[in-house]
Design an enzyme around this catalytic site. Structure first.
Site, PDB file in Angstrom:
ATOM      1  N   ASP A   1      29.260  38.506  37.534  1.00 50.83           N
ATOM      2  CA  ASP A   1      29.044  39.758  36.808  1.00 50.83           C
ATOM      3  C   ASP A   1      27.866  40.525  37.381  1.00 50.83           C
ATOM      4  O   ASP A   1      26.787  39.966  37.602  1.00 50.83           O
ATOM      5  CB  ASP A   1      28.783  39.428  35.334  1.00 50.83           C
ATOM      6  CG  ASP A   1      28.519  40.655  34.501  1.00 50.83           C
ATOM      7  OD1 ASP A   1      29.449  41.452  34.312  1.00 50.83           O
ATOM      8  OD2 ASP A   1      27.367  40.822  34.049  1.00 50.83           O
TER       9      ASP A   1
ATOM     10  N   GLU B   1      31.439  41.552  41.066  1.00 50.86           N
ATOM     11  CA  GLU B   1      31.495  42.908  40.524  1.00 50.86           C
ATOM     12  C   GLU B   1      30.288  43.662  41.078  1.00 50.86           C
ATOM     13  O   GLU B   1      29.145  43.255  40.859  1.00 50.86           O
ATOM     14  CB  GLU B   1      31.428  42.884  38.999  1.00 50.86           C
ATOM     15  CG  GLU B   1      31.383  44.283  38.385  1.00 50.86           C
ATOM     16  CD  GLU B   1      30.927  44.278  36.937  1.00 50.86           C
ATOM     17  OE1 GLU B   1      31.488  45.053  36.151  1.00 50.86           O
ATOM     18  OE2 GLU B   1      29.995  43.514  36.601  1.00 50.86           O
TER      19      GLU B   1
END
Length: 550
Positions: A206, A274
């Site tokens: 993330d 990401e």
């Protein structure tokens, strides 16, 4: 395995990953919140889609300020989702069905209720005092610099105990870890190893380019404002500056090499990052080149724009820099409005449904891997959530100009045969199931051979049966100067021509001589025809030509 390779090969190249948002997938214990046993219960359904892997959004112990992205224990399951034994059973059941399991890892920040942070903020000289990003205020007491939080407002929060600010790139409850500290890196790598030893097949990292900050704490420069169609400035102050110093620092590349060294000890495991940045294609290329991440995705295809011209430009920018790196194409996830709503402005509902498989075909034929968000296969549209039902702090803070992320996170509709909450839960769910989603429930679409669900299944099956060359063939986008998105995929012994009509009217394309003898292998779902050296494509039409070279 569901895919077309075994553990020793690069199964992820051109693979299909199905994202599961656990709070909204299936509630097995009847508390209104989805859980790990609920995912296990629905694995036969996931397997039926033909995907290669599942990515499970955070299920770690957490105060849930950001619904699991604020972790208070990196090695335990939050009780609302189950326990470690439930996770082990999920891993085993998934592997029995040929599904790999990728889990979220949040390495840039933790919860402010994590024991690490509680110790760190207790004083300036405790053993974990430097585990987070702390800075003295300016002489006037204001924040150390002008950095902004992704969710708006200053990225700095005042701590009365230390008389210092701490960095929060997201919510105030999500203090940033200081990865410049070698002890922090060692701890995070050990936490990754904990889950690898439990059998996970990889990690979705993330906001991974937020892992390091520039230690100079220099101000970010202002960014020219992009006004909306009403001439108004952005709602979120994060968009008011170029993010030069608060993320995407060179030290991150070295850390990602350490992550890769760990992953290499577990053959067949992968990482997908990401990366949101002002220059995402450059970052994707850097992060996926060499012994770093296997693949990365950005927010370039998670915007409101979906015209052929926009996609051409985006794909060409990526091709120009990615080289040996690898993209993962995502057009929908838990952070943005659902693609069938976001990418169909100006199209009626029937046209929008017709266009949904078109975008999946695009993803499946591009150079890169595919991430499919739960509910896309059902054609779910963005839910309109009333203010009193909102739970996302991002939306609550910026209401009404921005409604947050709740509209794409509503529960999966499983049944529409008198089942309360569409079969997701027997009690009131954490978010309401929109009435318009009931008639798109899985049970309804299972009974219709031509449903969106079955069209998606057939497309993924078509993709799996293509030549392995499609996974790595070079890509070239054609500037058609109309609403057709056309690109070539060329390998040594075969080539593909893909043409997709993203416009409202019929479009034509002259087939180049190179593909004069190519076979039309277009999935039967798509309208369009080939007449000699010309393709004719109606709205949402497509053609795929395949040429084997002698």
């Amino acid at each position: 395995m569901s895919g077309n390779s075994d553990n020793t090969t690069e199964w992820w190249r051109n693979g299909v990953i199905y994202q599961i948002y656990p709070r909204s997938f299936c509630d097995a214990n009847g508390d209104g919140i989805g859980d790990l046993p609920g995912i296990t219960r629905k694995l036969d359904y996931v397997q039926s889609l033909g995907v290669d892997a599942i990515w499970i959004s955070p299920f770690f112990k957490s105060p849930m300020a950001d619904f699991g992205y604020d972790v208070s224990d990196y090695r335990d399951v939050d009780p609302i989702f189950g326990n470690l034994e439930d996770f082990d059973r999920l891993i085993e059941a998934a592997h029995q069905r040929g599904l790999r399991v990728i889990i979220d890892q949040i390495l840039s920040h933790s919860s402010d209720q994590h024991p690490w942070f509680e110790e760190s903020r207790s004083s300036r000289d405790n053993p974990k005092a430097d585990w987070y990003v702390w800075a003295d205020p300016k002489a006037d007491g204001s924040a150390p610099n002008n950095w902004m939080s992704n969710f708006g407002g200053s990225a700095w929060r005042w701590c009365t105990r230390r008389r210092q600010h701490y960095l929060t790139n997201f919510l105030k409850e999500q203090p940033d870890l200081n990865l410049h500290n070698p002890e922090v890196q060692e701890q995070l790598l050990a936490d990754l190893k904990f889950w690898l030893d439990r059998g996970v097949d990889g990690f979705r990292l993330d906001a991974i380019n937020h892992a390091f900050h520039n230690q100079s704490l220099a101000d970010n420069p202002p960014r020219p404002l992009e006004l909306d169609d009403k001439g108004q400035a952005p709602v979120n102050t994060y968009q008011y500056q170029w993010h030069i110093h608060d993320k995407s620092q060179p030290e991150n590349l070295v850390f990602l090499q350490r992550v890769r060294q760990l992953m290499n000890q577990y053959p067949g495991t992968i990482t997908v990052g990401e990366v949101g940045d002002d220059n995402t294609h450059k970052i994707m290329a850097e992060y996926t080149t060499g012994e770093r991440l296997n693949m990365a995705y950005s927010f370039d295809l998670l915007t409101e724009e979906s015209s052929a011209d926009f996609l051409r430009n985006t794909l060409e920018k990526n091709r120009a820099v990615i080289e040996q790196g690898w993209p993962c194409w995502s057009i929908s996830n838990h952070d943005v409005p659902r693609s069938i709503t976001r990418w169909n402005k100006g199209f009626d509902s029937e046209q929008a449904l017709a266009r949904a498989p078109l975008f999946l075909l695009m993803q499946l034929t591009l150079r890169g891997s595919v991430c499919l968000y739960q509910g896309e296969e059902l054609g779910l549209e963005e839910a309109d959530i009333a203010f009193e039902d909102l739970v996302d702090p991002y939306g609550i803070n910026l209401w009404p100009e921005f409604k947050g992320r709740d509209g794409c996170r509503t529960p999966m509709p499983w049944f529409n045969h008198g089942e309360i909450n569409a079969g997701f839960s027997k009690v009131k769910p954490w978010l309401p199931v929109p009435e318009e989603h009931h008639h798109k429930a899985v049970s309804v679409q299972e009974e219709n051979a031509h449903s969106m669900l079955n069209r998606f299944r057939s497309l993924i099956d078509w993709h799996r049966n293509q030549s392995p060359a499609l996974a790595t063939a070079e890509q070239q986008v054609v500037d058609t100067q109309n609403d057709l998105l056309v690109f070539y995929r060329r390998a040594e012994k075969e080539s593909y021509l893909v043409a997709l009509n993203l416009g409202r009217s019929e479009e034509h394309f002259a087939i180049p001589a190179e593909f004069a003898n190519a076979e039309d292998i277009t999935p039967p779902l798509f309208a369009g025809e080939r007449d000699g050296d010309k393709l004719t494509l109606p709205l949402a039409g497509a053609r795929v030509l395949h040429l084997k070279k002698s």
